[in-house]
Design a protein around this motif. Sequence first.
Motif, PDB file in Angstrom:
ATOM      1  N   LYS A 202       0.857  -1.185   0.000  1.00  0.00           N
ATOM      2  CA  LYS A 202       0.000   0.000   0.000  1.00  0.00           C
ATOM      3  C   LYS A 202       0.885   1.224   0.000  1.00  0.00           C
ATOM      4  N   CYS A 203       0.830   1.994  -1.063  1.00  0.00           N
ATOM      5  CA  CYS A 203       1.635   3.217  -1.159  1.00  0.00           C
ATOM      6  C   CYS A 203       1.071   4.042  -2.305  1.00  0.00           C
ATOM      7  N   GLU A 204       1.803   5.092  -2.680  1.00  0.00           N
ATOM      8  CA  GLU A 204       1.378   5.891  -3.829  1.00  0.00           C
ATOM      9  C   GLU A 204       1.037   4.964  -4.995  1.00  0.00           C
ATOM     10  N   LYS A 205      -0.063   5.301  -5.664  1.00  0.00           N
ATOM     11  CA  LYS A 205      -0.558   4.433  -6.715  1.00  0.00           C
ATOM     12  C   LYS A 205       0.492   4.177  -7.801  1.00  0.00           C
ATOM     13  N   ILE A 206       1.225   5.225  -8.116  1.00  0.00           N
ATOM     14  CA  ILE A 206       2.196   5.093  -9.209  1.00  0.00           C
ATOM     15  C   ILE A 206       3.219   3.990  -8.917  1.00  0.00           C
ATOM     16  N   TRP A 207       3.570   3.841  -7.637  1.00  0.00           N
ATOM     17  CA  TRP A 207       4.520   2.783  -7.268  1.00  0.00           C
ATOM     18  C   TRP A 207       3.810   1.461  -7.036  1.00  0.00           C
ATOM     19  N   GLN A 208       2.578   1.547  -6.582  1.00  0.00           N
ATOM     20  CA  GLN A 208       1.797   0.328  -6.384  1.00  0.00           C
ATOM     21  C   GLN A 208       1.561  -0.377  -7.721  1.00  0.00           C
ATOM     22  N   ASP A 209       1.415   0.416  -8.775  1.00  0.00           N
ATOM     23  CA  ASP A 209       1.069  -0.143 -10.085  1.00  0.00           C
ATOM     24  C   ASP A 209       2.277  -0.578 -10.916  1.00  0.00           C
ATOM     25  N   LYS A 229      -3.580  -6.930 -15.899  1.00  0.00           N
ATOM     26  CA  LYS A 229      -2.400  -6.206 -15.427  1.00  0.00           C
ATOM     27  C   LYS A 229      -1.143  -7.066 -15.457  1.00  0.00           C
TER      28      LYS A 229
END
Length: 242
Positions: A202-209, A229
């Motif tokens: 769980k973290c900033e979406k950009i890194w999560q993705d 994905k």
Amino acid sequence: MSENDQCESEYFSSGPVQYRKRLDAQFYETPCEEMAMSLLGKILVRRLDDNTLLRGRIVETESYLGNEDAASQSFKGKITPRNEPMFMKPGTAYVYFTYGMYHCFNISSKGDGAAVLIRALEPLDNLNTMASLRKQFRKCSKTQMQNKDLCNGPAKLCISFAIDIKSCNKQDLTSWDGMWVEEDENSKLIDTIVCSPRIGIKCEKIWQDKYLRYYIRDNPCVSKIEKTKMNELKYSQIENIK
DNA sequence: GTAGTGATTGCCT
DNA sequence: GGCAATCACTACG
């Protein structure tokens, strides 16, 4: 184990076990993402106190890049007593305790605070010992365990391989007698690596993705198969792979 | 098969 | 005090 012993894997055994070379410091002196891909197909070996050798093929990994990576425990260069091994010499074991009862096993790579999480193994040798360790850990083992489920998750493989902080953390995998990674001829047979977002972060979406998880396509011992994905990379097309 | 949830404790803020 | 790079069990379809 003699040269003629058969490997116990029910999935990808391909004849007599060959002598295999331990991966050296040069192998680990590699940027995190490349190392995570290069480790696929290699063999993790663990020597127990009674000299039993456990072996498993690495089939799933994740990269944690350090400083820039919001999902990394070493994000923004943070150093704590816990994550110190992430900053140690590439090839150092980083074992940490999580969810109050589990361990996860990483190998530090080139790059400050960067490490590769080992997420799943295909069990190869001494499956009985692995099963027995898993059985001890469970409270009530009502459900029958299959061989493919022995090491199909980061905490499961730590239980099956008796990997904990006390015995393995900060050990140098290029020289320690208790655990190392071996080259394997079969790793050259991998034709496709699947990339997907990392699991359970769980973290900033950009890194999560970001597609920083890697696994061997069609291997039944992978922890979780993506339906969406995901990207497939042809092994032969990946540059700098060791 | 899959979605939901409780377990359990050391580390970090 | 909050929570974690997870697992296993239960309930339900």
